[in-house]
Design a protein around this motif. Sequence first.
Motif, mmCIF file in Angstrom:
data_model
loop_
_atom_site.group_PDB
_atom_site.id
_atom_site.type_symbol
_atom_site.label_atom_id
_atom_site.label_comp_id
_atom_site.label_asym_id
_atom_site.label_seq_id
_atom_site.Cartn_x
_atom_site.Cartn_y
_atom_site.Cartn_z
ATOM 1 N N SER A 77 33.894 -115.014 -10.278
ATOM 2 C CA SER A 77 34.361 -115.578 -11.548
ATOM 3 C C SER A 77 34.540 -114.486 -12.596
ATOM 4 O O SER A 77 33.763 -113.531 -12.653
ATOM 5 C CB SER A 77 33.357 -116.609 -12.053
ATOM 6 N N LYS A 78 35.555 -114.677 -13.456
ATOM 7 C CA LYS A 78 35.799 -113.779 -14.575
ATOM 8 C C LYS A 78 35.354 -114.393 -15.894
ATOM 9 O O LYS A 78 35.568 -113.819 -16.946
ATOM 10 C CB LYS A 78 37.302 -113.458 -14.671
ATOM 11 N N SER A 79 34.724 -115.548 -15.851
ATOM 12 C CA SER A 79 34.417 -116.277 -17.093
ATOM 13 C C SER A 79 32.934 -116.218 -17.461
ATOM 14 O O SER A 79 32.311 -117.244 -17.721
ATOM 15 C CB SER A 79 34.884 -117.724 -16.969
ATOM 16 N N PHE A 80 32.375 -115.022 -17.453
ATOM 17 C CA PHE A 80 30.974 -114.853 -17.842
ATOM 18 C C PHE A 80 30.888 -114.004 -19.100
ATOM 19 O O PHE A 80 31.813 -113.253 -19.424
ATOM 20 C CB PHE A 80 30.171 -114.224 -16.698
ATOM 21 N N GLN A 81 29.787 -114.124 -19.780
ATOM 22 C CA GLN A 81 29.548 -113.395 -21.019
ATOM 23 C C GLN A 81 28.323 -112.500 -20.837
ATOM 24 O O GLN A 81 27.258 -112.981 -20.451
ATOM 25 C CB GLN A 81 29.314 -114.389 -22.168
ATOM 26 N N GLY A 82 28.494 -111.212 -21.108
ATOM 27 C CA GLY A 82 27.376 -110.284 -21.059
ATOM 28 C C GLY A 82 26.912 -109.962 -22.461
ATOM 29 O O GLY A 82 27.431 -110.497 -23.451
ATOM 30 N N SER A 83 25.947 -109.076 -22.574
ATOM 31 C CA SER A 83 25.435 -108.700 -23.897
ATOM 32 C C SER A 83 26.459 -107.890 -24.683
ATOM 33 O O SER A 83 26.402 -107.823 -25.903
ATOM 34 C CB SER A 83 24.131 -107.923 -23.761
ATOM 35 N N GLN A 84 27.422 -107.250 -23.973
ATOM 36 C CA GLN A 84 28.436 -106.429 -24.627
ATOM 37 C C GLN A 84 29.845 -107.000 -24.441
ATOM 38 O O GLN A 84 30.818 -106.259 -24.449
ATOM 39 C CB GLN A 84 28.372 -105.002 -24.085
ATOM 40 N N GLY A 85 29.960 -108.301 -24.250
ATOM 41 C CA GLY A 85 31.280 -108.907 -24.098
ATOM 42 C C GLY A 85 31.461 -109.560 -22.750
ATOM 43 O O GLY A 85 30.493 -109.925 -22.080
ATOM 44 N N ARG A 86 32.723 -109.679 -22.322
ATOM 45 C CA ARG A 86 33.043 -110.356 -21.072
ATOM 46 C C ARG A 86 32.420 -109.648 -19.870
ATOM 47 O O ARG A 86 32.209 -108.439 -19.876
ATOM 48 C CB ARG A 86 34.554 -110.440 -20.892
ATOM 49 N N ALA A 87 32.173 -110.473 -18.848
ATOM 50 C CA ALA A 87 31.565 -109.962 -17.628
ATOM 51 C C ALA A 87 32.083 -110.742 -16.434
ATOM 52 O O ALA A 87 32.573 -111.870 -16.584
ATOM 53 C CB ALA A 87 30.043 -110.066 -17.715
ATOM 54 N N TYR A 88 32.009 -110.124 -15.242
ATOM 55 C CA TYR A 88 32.450 -110.760 -14.004
ATOM 56 C C TYR A 88 31.247 -111.032 -13.112
ATOM 57 O O TYR A 88 30.290 -110.239 -13.073
ATOM 58 C CB TYR A 88 33.415 -109.859 -13.249
ATOM 59 N N LEU A 89 31.329 -112.114 -12.348
ATOM 60 C CA LEU A 89 30.297 -112.479 -11.375
ATOM 61 C C LEU A 89 30.788 -112.075 -9.984
ATOM 62 O O LEU A 89 31.890 -112.453 -9.576
ATOM 63 C CB LEU A 89 30.023 -113.981 -11.419
ATOM 64 N N PHE A 90 29.978 -111.281 -9.268
ATOM 65 C CA PHE A 90 30.311 -110.807 -7.928
ATOM 66 C C PHE A 90 29.318 -111.328 -6.909
ATOM 67 O O PHE A 90 28.126 -111.471 -7.201
ATOM 68 C CB PHE A 90 30.304 -109.274 -7.871
ATOM 69 N N ASN A 91 29.821 -111.528 -5.703
ATOM 70 C CA ASN A 91 28.973 -111.943 -4.594
ATOM 71 C C ASN A 91 28.122 -110.781 -4.093
ATOM 72 O O ASN A 91 26.951 -110.952 -3.772
ATOM 73 C CB ASN A 91 29.842 -112.494 -3.463
ATOM 74 N N SER A 92 28.712 -109.576 -4.016
ATOM 75 C CA SER A 92 27.969 -108.399 -3.569
ATOM 76 C C SER A 92 28.513 -107.155 -4.258
ATOM 77 O O SER A 92 29.662 -107.140 -4.705
ATOM 78 C CB SER A 92 28.045 -108.235 -2.049
ATOM 79 N N VAL A 93 27.684 -106.115 -4.343
ATOM 80 C CA VAL A 93 28.032 -104.855 -4.983
ATOM 81 C C VAL A 93 27.493 -103.693 -4.158
ATOM 82 O O VAL A 93 26.659 -103.891 -3.283
ATOM 83 C CB VAL A 93 27.478 -104.792 -6.436
ATOM 84 N N VAL A 94 27.980 -102.489 -4.437
ATOM 85 C CA VAL A 94 27.484 -101.267 -3.789
ATOM 86 C C VAL A 94 27.148 -100.242 -4.861
ATOM 87 O O VAL A 94 27.574 -100.371 -6.006
ATOM 88 C CB VAL A 94 28.512 -100.675 -2.790
ATOM 89 N N ASN A 95 26.400 -99.222 -4.484
ATOM 90 C CA ASN A 95 26.024 -98.127 -5.385
ATOM 91 C C ASN A 95 25.303 -98.624 -6.634
ATOM 92 O O ASN A 95 25.449 -98.058 -7.718
ATOM 93 C CB ASN A 95 27.258 -97.305 -5.793
ATOM 94 N N VAL A 96 24.526 -99.680 -6.482
ATOM 95 C CA VAL A 96 23.844 -100.308 -7.599
ATOM 96 C C VAL A 96 22.362 -100.425 -7.286
ATOM 97 O O VAL A 96 21.983 -100.836 -6.190
ATOM 98 C CB VAL A 96 24.459 -101.707 -7.883
ATOM 99 N N GLY A 97 21.524 -100.051 -8.260
ATOM 100 C CA GLY A 97 20.083 -100.226 -8.145
ATOM 101 C C GLY A 97 19.648 -101.428 -8.964
ATOM 102 O O GLY A 97 20.376 -101.899 -9.845
#
Length: 158
Positions: A77-97
Amino acid sequence: MCSPPDPPPTTALTCVLRCFPCEPTWAGSPFLHRPPTPPMVRMTRSKTFQAYLPSCHRTYSCIHCRAHLANHDELISKSFQGSQGRAYLFNSVVNVGCGPAEERVLLTGLHAVADIYCENCKTTLGWKYEHAFESSQKYKEGKFIIELAHMIKDNGWD
């Protein structure tokens, strides 16, 4: 009834042979043997990032260091809100701690979330949903939010 035979005793030699099976590289250097990599992620030692997503796919990368973060196919989804504006929701990610989980009251209610950061440059990117307390929000569990302020589009975007 017969009981199964006792396993042979473990020796240092059997441990070494399990770690470095006999093959042509064994005679030269046992450290040349590398396990096969998954088809979707190409691992490399010559670069700084832990994983590279295939160059034939549209990807999202860290805006600060260009480490690959997610494949466009993992976008939920592209319809999320983060602390610094718009945010995306992902099922999985890489290179992330992932940091420790903590309870936070977000726009959609109480959640247990853990901040996520780029493994390369250590910039906080967003968070991972560890637990949703409301049944309507359970679909978010195990998913990742990355704020647009911290990522750019790479590979094949027109």
